[in-house]
Write a protein that holds these residues in place. Structure first.
Motif, PDB file in Angstrom:
ATOM      1  N   ASN A 104      28.715  42.984  38.687  1.00 10.91           N
ATOM      2  CA  ASN A 104      29.555  41.949  38.044  1.00 10.91           C
ATOM      3  C   ASN A 104      28.272  40.784  37.357  1.00 10.91           C
ATOM      4  O   ASN A 104      27.120  41.097  37.719  1.00 10.91           O
ATOM      5  CB  ASN A 104      30.479  41.109  38.736  1.00 10.91           C
ATOM      6  N   ARG A 106      28.436  36.688  35.758  1.00 10.63           N
ATOM      7  CA  ARG A 106      29.194  35.493  35.668  1.00 10.63           C
ATOM      8  C   ARG A 106      28.661  34.789  34.497  1.00 10.63           C
ATOM      9  O   ARG A 106      27.303  34.363  34.264  1.00 10.63           O
ATOM     10  CB  ARG A 106      29.041  34.801  37.024  1.00 10.63           C
ATOM     11  N   LYS A 111      34.186  35.699  35.150  1.00 12.54           N
ATOM     12  CA  LYS A 111      33.361  36.454  35.563  1.00 12.54           C
ATOM     13  C   LYS A 111      33.646  37.886  35.374  1.00 12.54           C
ATOM     14  O   LYS A 111      34.908  38.259  35.495  1.00 12.54           O
ATOM     15  CB  LYS A 111      33.421  36.289  37.409  1.00 12.54           C
ATOM     16  N   HIS A 113      33.958  41.777  36.473  1.00 17.53           N
ATOM     17  CA  HIS A 113      33.753  42.805  37.567  1.00 17.53           C
ATOM     18  C   HIS A 113      33.432  44.129  36.644  1.00 17.53           C
ATOM     19  O   HIS A 113      34.385  44.408  36.166  1.00 17.53           O
ATOM     20  CB  HIS A 113      34.826  42.872  38.347  1.00 17.53           C
ATOM     21  N   ASN A 126      38.158  41.066  34.145  1.00 17.88           N
ATOM     22  CA  ASN A 126      37.531  39.601  33.745  1.00 17.88           C
ATOM     23  C   ASN A 126      38.483  38.879  34.546  1.00 17.88           C
ATOM     24  O   ASN A 126      39.647  38.841  34.325  1.00 17.88           O
ATOM     25  CB  ASN A 126      37.635  39.525  32.367  1.00 17.88           C
ATOM     26  N   SER A 133      34.194  39.374  44.970  1.00 17.08           N
ATOM     27  CA  SER A 133      34.408  40.799  44.834  1.00 17.08           C
ATOM     28  C   SER A 133      35.362  41.417  44.517  1.00 17.08           C
ATOM     29  O   SER A 133      36.322  41.261  45.355  1.00 17.08           O
ATOM     30  CB  SER A 133      33.224  41.581  45.859  1.00 17.08           C
ATOM     31  N   LYS A 135      35.295  44.843  43.961  1.00 13.77           N
ATOM     32  CA  LYS A 135      35.160  46.223  43.987  1.00 13.77           C
ATOM     33  C   LYS A 135      36.351  46.937  44.721  1.00 13.77           C
ATOM     34  O   LYS A 135      36.737  48.149  43.724  1.00 13.77           O
ATOM     35  CB  LYS A 135      33.570  46.502  44.732  1.00 13.77           C
TER      36      LYS A 135
END
Length: 182
Positions: A104, A106, A111, A113, A126, A133, A135
């Motif tokens: 990711n 920022r 942010k 990912h 986004n 996280s 993930k």
């Protein structure tokens, strides 16, 4: 936006739970807002799915506040090119070998990912800055929604944009059910 209000005692309990759920990792911004009893904003802006050749297979927007001045095709090319450059940069500049690489980044406004499958599919989500996280979220989108409703669907071609209404519906339901979605 989703607003949560906590007392300091409740915030500390939430931090302990968050550390367990996120493998011991809680962002500094999230911790500061929880402990200082401020409101916490979290949301998901959009999702891109690219194949290994850079073709955007799917795009969906939920809470995107600002549209770019670019056409969708130009936006997709710009996004894929940026990801390609960042992945290359991270791989070359990393002081140690990492099998995960870039996860990711920022900015001051959002942010991004990133999750890449072994076959080269790229999932980009986004979110608001306060989201930790994602993930596991991106992995679940891939394994439980993409595989089930695209890969296993004989009517879907894997090298073409996703047109399945069932996929779109399941994805939307999944995203809206997440605690980070407003």
């Amino acid at each position: 936006m989703k607003y949560l209000f906590f007392s300091v005692r409740t915030a500390n309990k939430f931090l302990s739970l968050a550390k367990i759920q996120h493998g011991g990792f809680v962002t500094r911004a999230l911790k500061n807002r929880l402990v200082s009893n401020q409101r916490l904003e979290m949301t998901i802006y959009n999702l891109y799915i690219f194949d290994r050749n850079g073709t955007c297979l799917y795009y969906e927007s939920w809470n995107r506040r600002k549209e770019s001045n670019l056409s969708k095709d130009e936006e997709f090319k710009l996004m894929y090119g940026m990801l390609y450059s960042i992945k290359s940069f991270v791989a070359r500049m990393s002081p140690a070998e990492s099998k995960e690489g870039f996860l990711n980044y920022r900015t001051s406004k959002y942010k991004l990912h990133f999750y890449e499958t072994p076959t080269g599919l790229k999932f980009i989500l986004n979110t608001d800055l306060n989201v930790g996280s994602t993930k596991d979220v991106l992995f679940n989108i891939y394994s439980k929604i993409y595989v089930e409703y695209v890969v296993k669907n004989p009517l879907c071609r894997l090298d073409e944009p996703i047109q399945s209404e069932l996929f779109a519906s399941k994805l939307d339901t999944f995203i809206r059910s997440l605690p980070i979605y407003n």
